[in-house]
Design a protein around this motif. Sequence first.
Motif, PDB file in Angstrom:
ATOM      1  N   ARG A 165      78.828   9.120  15.385  1.00 54.69           N
ATOM      2  CA  ARG A 165      78.142   9.072  14.083  1.00 54.69           C
ATOM      3  C   ARG A 165      76.853   8.248  14.147  1.00 54.69           C
ATOM      4  O   ARG A 165      75.833   8.643  13.583  1.00 54.69           O
ATOM      5  N   TYR A 166      76.896   7.112  14.814  1.00 57.97           N
ATOM      6  CA  TYR A 166      75.713   6.257  14.890  1.00 57.97           C
ATOM      7  C   TYR A 166      74.571   6.969  15.601  1.00 57.97           C
ATOM      8  O   TYR A 166      73.439   7.006  15.109  1.00 57.97           O
ATOM      9  N   ASP A 202      73.225   9.858  13.450  1.00 51.61           N
ATOM     10  CA  ASP A 202      72.431   9.373  12.325  1.00 51.61           C
ATOM     11  C   ASP A 202      71.039   8.959  12.786  1.00 51.61           C
ATOM     12  O   ASP A 202      70.026   9.335  12.186  1.00 51.61           O
ATOM     13  N   CYS A 243      68.953  11.954  14.009  1.00 49.41           N
ATOM     14  CA  CYS A 243      68.473  12.741  12.875  1.00 49.41           C
ATOM     15  C   CYS A 243      67.166  12.175  12.326  1.00 49.41           C
ATOM     16  O   CYS A 243      66.223  12.923  12.023  1.00 49.41           O
ATOM     17  N   PHE A 297      71.062   9.886   5.270  1.00 49.25           N
ATOM     18  CA  PHE A 297      71.615   8.972   6.268  1.00 49.25           C
ATOM     19  C   PHE A 297      73.062   8.620   5.935  1.00 49.25           C
ATOM     20  O   PHE A 297      73.507   8.768   4.804  1.00 49.25           O
ATOM     21  N   TYR A 298      73.773   8.185   6.957  1.00 57.13           N
ATOM     22  CA  TYR A 298      75.166   7.789   6.834  1.00 57.13           C
ATOM     23  C   TYR A 298      75.248   6.280   6.638  1.00 57.13           C
ATOM     24  O   TYR A 298      74.989   5.525   7.577  1.00 57.13           O
TER      25      TYR A 298
END
Length: 255
Positions: free
Chosen positions: A66-67, A70, A73, A94-95
């Motif tokens: 995930r990091y 993110d 992206c 963003f997450y």
Amino acid sequence: MYEGEYVALSCAQCVQAEGLDFDFTFAFQPIVDLDAGRVTAHEALVRGTAGESAGEILGRVTDANRYRFDQACRVKAVKTAVTLGLDCDLNINFYPNAVYRPELCIRTTLQAADTYGFPAERIVFEVTEAERIEDTQHLVDIIQCYRKLGFRTAIDDFGAGYAGLNLLAEYQPDYIKLDRQLIAGIDARPAKQAIARGIVQVCRDLGIGILAEGVETAEEFAWLRDAGIRLFQGYYFARPALGALPEVPPARYAG
């Protein structure tokens, strides 16, 4: 290893999207401002390189990547926007749960803006309300850090997720984006109209801008416009375009 060396290494990994076993690109969808009478932003929407849906790509994001996803992206959104000649604001999702230390994690974005020559003050970060926020204070800290650096923020899918009005009591973003589920058929749904009017009034009192997203019909647009909303996004204006900046016919958003 010193912290600075670790951060530099992490940024390099994120730019290269190391640890991801899939590739992705972006489709762009315009945001129109009735007061300005023009497109004032584009949202970068993640897609597969062959046009796969956002859901298909996001379904491959895990706790383990995930990091990196993110951060990658952010870099790719900025790079693609510059390649396409974007000359207005750029909205990037963003997450919050992927941001460990906002003052460090934001460095990749700042570096990308500098590398590709995109003004950082034109970046608007959208946090989706549909993602469960494990620590509200952590989100507030992220927003405060971003604001100090000159970025603006928005809550995406407002009214569809976990926080709703309670989140506005903790922090006030620059914008909220009304969810498509509330907007669908609003011109003929008194209950939806009452809810929308309430949100408009709350946002006016708090100094928060409102954007109606997912607008698909002239009737929805007319009702929302008459309710005082000035920012719009949706198929009624333009569909997302893969690797392109779609144009909006001026007649579509005559205020």
